[in-house]
Design a protein around this motif. Structure first.
Motif, PDB file in Angstrom:
ATOM      1  N   GLY A 287      66.445  44.266  44.259  1.00 45.79           N
ATOM      2  CA  GLY A 287      65.633  45.473  44.121  1.00 45.79           C
ATOM      3  C   GLY A 287      65.258  45.741  42.681  1.00 45.79           C
ATOM      4  O   GLY A 287      64.130  46.172  42.391  1.00 45.79           O
TER       5      GLY A 287
ATOM      6  N   ALA B 287      61.593  46.015  41.252  1.00 45.93           N
ATOM      7  CA  ALA B 287      61.162  47.245  40.583  1.00 45.93           C
ATOM      8  C   ALA B 287      60.566  46.960  39.217  1.00 45.93           C
ATOM      9  O   ALA B 287      59.586  47.604  38.800  1.00 45.93           O
TER      10      ALA B 287
ATOM     11  N   LEU C  69      56.138  50.134  41.511  1.00 43.07           N
ATOM     12  CA  LEU C  69      57.350  49.735  42.213  1.00 43.07           C
ATOM     13  C   LEU C  69      58.590  50.326  41.548  1.00 43.07           C
ATOM     14  O   LEU C  69      59.538  50.732  42.228  1.00 43.07           O
TER      15      LEU C  69
ATOM     16  N   ARG D 144      59.100  53.828  42.700  1.00 40.65           N
ATOM     17  CA  ARG D 144      59.517  53.979  44.092  1.00 40.65           C
ATOM     18  C   ARG D 144      60.920  53.436  44.353  1.00 40.65           C
ATOM     19  O   ARG D 144      61.685  54.018  45.144  1.00 40.65           O
ATOM     20  N   LEU D 145      61.278  52.326  43.713  1.00 41.19           N
ATOM     21  CA  LEU D 145      62.543  51.667  44.029  1.00 41.19           C
ATOM     22  C   LEU D 145      63.707  52.137  43.172  1.00 41.19           C
ATOM     23  O   LEU D 145      64.865  52.062  43.604  1.00 41.19           O
TER      24      LEU D 145
END
Length: 751
Positions: free
Chosen positions: A279, A283, A289, A292-293
């Motif tokens: 993740g 990211a 990204l 959001r992550l």
């Protein structure tokens, strides 16, 4: 604070360079009055001169004035990783997809450095202190190892590994804390963006924060120096990835060191850690990204660490006194360095694609692959110091042996088994680059000694023919050319100045040599063979582990010397000039505060009927240029003029950062404002602002101004980088620019 006595008219606003010049030195006034700012960075005013107000912006407190701020040098590898991202080729930012891939790969390489720190600190804390020393009789006797002597520790390898993980966890916490406190001090200063009806105030960004590196307008974008949100998200992503990586190391080595079996917490810890690391990589691929992550990375990393801690603490007791390397650590090191190498290789591939398909580079800068070279140097330096520290700690804990299995004691001391790879690194990675640097510098020194002086002698003889020195009649003056050493000194100063851009050959050679040695050591990691001479390993480890301490001590002792401070400061101030868009644990970028403050002061003077002559020396000229390149952060109709001297805009910034400092960018500034850039041929750092001749901007002044001097007085000195302040020709240019600001014919500049 009292209001300024007079703001209307022309204000000469001086911005100093590296080294943290005091307001008294800038203004020639022992007691200037502070009119804005604080003790760290502020504006000071002295008596009027030349028909204009005179102020100074003293920003040295942001970088060098405090003795404790020198400790930021310990984060040098992270600073290099952050700088590397900004060293992309000139044409790359214009290619949206390829540039996005480039930014993602550089961010992955920067994350790899953070994980590299965690890996080696875990090896020290969990591997050598926890697993090995905690399991040896009498090894954990020092007071600072007393937790390893708790009941049940000697019999449980997992618990010792978990306890040793406090070392990397403390380092992660310290880095996160430093990043958070420095963001509040630097990045939290909002840029003064033009709002409705000509009002200026705290900027309010519409939409999510975007990395400064991704802004299409580059330094001209009003949000370029607003990096707080992006730096905060990057910091949390790095922190989460580091914690998850630590959890994976605890679980994997704890399982390898313990009895067979797969407790439920073991696969849970590895699964959560792997998911968090994936993740984090996703990211870091883009700001959207990342936004959001990033929020779920923190909880996932802490959950992984908790699962690893439960597994390590509750797992069945493993072997307590087995004399061997830490189980599982060899595989972890092999996989990590292979991944790090692939990341650097991917960065090289991206740059190769950009070079093949991107057309001309424009003005020649760093020859090729600057981001790869700088990332490689960052990794080599980090590993060199940490492996040296690892060996020194192991030597303190007991008797070091390389690749050994046998008795638990050697000569009455507990045995500490160290991977042969670390010994090979220490044996060769310290001395081989030193020998390489010595050879290169030796060759350059020989070339310096052979520099001819005939051209300088001819030039100054021609000047003397029509020169009438002042004051006094000519007969009281003699020529310094009578002493050939004077002309030779001028010629050598010019040669040094002209060869500064050749440093890329030295940096590239060091990077290639270091990568080759590390690759060889990694290959030998799994090979059987005789270890390097022990004395060579011991001396190398001692040198490597003392590098940070010696570096800081030498700089601290020499910080009071102006010349030493200037040479060190220019490298440091260049490295901390750029926003933390690639590595959030690098030292803070002082322009995040300095440039908005400078713009607000110009705005305040404008709103009170003032016009500004911005005078910048050395790094101060870069701050001045960056401030004026942002029309959205300057008042509409503002009247500004710019005088720069000793400016590294082309010689250093165009060389290292061609995508952000090139002729097209600076031409916009030159065409919109009155700008004069003064430089000497003897200046090792400053030079013309443009690669091509721009006589309307660049002014070459002779240095020294004359070869004639009064009999009995010293020879005319070489000004170099600091002589501009006392050169009358420089301040004549300032008088001319100030006069243009009072002329109605001067075109206004719209922000």
């Amino acid at each position: 604070m009292a209001q300024d006595p007079e703001l209307a008219g022309v204000t000469e606003l001086r911005v100093h360079g590296v080294g943290g010049a005091t307001p008294a030195e800038l203004l020639g006034d022992p007691a200037p009055r502070q009119v804005s700012g604080d003790d760290v960075a502020g504006f000071y005013r002295t008596r009027d001169a030349g028909g204009r107000h005179v102020e100074a912006y003293s920003w040295g407190g942001l970088t060098s004035r405090s003795a404790t701020r020198i400790l930021w040098l310990l984060l040098l590898p992270f600073m290099l990783a952050n700088v590397a991202g900004w060293m992309c080729p000139r044409t790359l930012p214009g290619r949206r997809v390829l540039f996005a891939v480039y930014r993602a790969v550089v961010r992955w390489a920067a994350l790899a450095l953070t994980l590299n720190l965690v890996l080696l600190l875990t090896a020290i804390g969990s591997g050598y202190a926890g697993y090995q020393c905690g399991g040896r009789a009498g090894c954990a006797s020092p007071w600072w190892l007393w937790p390893l002597a708790w009941p049940g520790m000697a019999e449980s390898a997992g618990r010792r590994i978990l306890l040793g993980a406090v070392v990397p966890l403390a380092a992660i916490a310290l880095l996160a804390l430093l990043a958070q406190t420095s963001r509040r001090r630097y990045e939290a200063v909002a840029p003064p963006v033009q709002q409705e009806e000509g009002q200026v105030g705290a900027a309010v960004r519409e939409g999510p924060a975007v990395s400064a590196a991704a802004l299409a307008g580059g330094m001209a974008d009003p949000w370029f120096w607003d990096g707080h949100d992006v730096a905060a998200r990057l910091s949390r992503a790095h922190t989460s990835a580091a914690i998850a990586f630590l959890a994976a190391l605890i679980a994997y080595t704890g399982h390898a060191a313990g009895p067979p079996g797969w407790p439920a917490a073991y696969p849970l810890a590895l699964g959560l850690a792997g998911l968090t690391l994936l993740g984090a990589l996703a990211a870091l691929a883009g700001d959207r990204l990342l936004e959001r992550l990033e929020p779920w990375l923190g909880p996932a990393s802490w959950a992984a660490l908790a699962a690893a801690a439960v597994f390590a603490w509750t797992s069945a007791a493993g072997p307590g006194n087995r004399v061997s390397e830490t189980p599982g650590l060899r595989e972890a090191i092999t996989v990590f360095y292979a991944g790090f190498g692939l990341t650097v290789a991917a960065l090289a591939v991206v740059l190769a694609v950009a070079a093949v398909t991107g057309g001309g580079q424009g003005e020649r800068g760093f020859r090729w692959g600057a981001p790869v070279v700088v990332v490689a140097l960052a990794g080599i330096g980090l590993n060199l110091v940490l492996i040296g520290l690892l060996i020194r700690v192991s030597d303190v804990l007991g008797a070091i042996v390389y690749g050994y299995t046998g008795p638990a004691t050697l000569g009455g001391e507990p045995v500490i088994v160290v991977f042969p790879m670390f010994g090979q690194v220490m044996a060769y990675l310290v001395f081989t680059p030193v020998a390489f640097v010595a050879i290169v510098l030796g060759v350059r020194f020989v070339r310096l000694l052979r520099v001819p002086s005939a051209e300088v002698e001819t030039e100054y003889r021609g000047r003397e023919a029509g020169e009438q020195p002042q004051p006094g009649p000519r007969r009281w003056y003699v020529s310094a050319l009578a002493d050939r050493a004077w002309a030779l000194g001028v010629a050598r100063a010019r040669w040094v100045s002209g060869s500064m851009r050749e440093l890329d050959l030295l940096f590239t050679g060091l990077a290639l040599l270091g990568v080759a040695l590390l690759a060889w050591a990694q290959w030998r990691f799994g090979q059987a063979g005789p270890p390097p001479p022990l004395w060579l390993v011991t001396v190398g480890a001692a040198v490597a582990s003392l590098i940070p301490v010696g570096f800081l001590a030498a700089l601290r002792l020499g910080w009071s010397d102006a010349q030493n401070r200037r040479m060190v400061g220019v490298l440091w101030d260049v490295g901390t000039f750029w926003p933390r868009c690639y590595h959030p644990f690098s030292p803070p970028a002082y322009p995040e505060r300095a440039i908005p403050e400078l713009q607000r002061r110009m705005w305040w003077l404008h709103d009170n009927g003032g016009r500004v002559l911005l005078v910048g020396h050395s790094q101060g000229s870069i701050l001045a240029i960056a401030a004026l390149l942002q029309p959205g952060c300057l008042p509409s109709g503002g009247r500004f003029a710019l005088l720069t001297f000793g400016s590294p805009a082309h010689k250093l910034y165009n060389w290292a950062f061609p995508a952000y400092f090139h002729d097209d960018v600076l031409s916009v500034l030159a065409g919109a404002r009155c700008w004069v850039n003064v430089h000497y041929l003897t200046d090792p750092l400053g030079g013309p602002a443009f690669s091509s001749a721009r006589p309307a901007v660049d002014r070459l002044l002779p240095d020294p101004p004359s070869s004639l001097f009064q009999y009995g007085q010293p020879y005319p000195p070489i000004g170099g980088h600091g002589g501009y302040w006392i050169d009358p020709a420089v301040w004549k240019e300032a008088d001319t620019l100030a006069a243009t600001l009072t002329s109605d014919e001067t075109p206004g500049v719209r922000g």
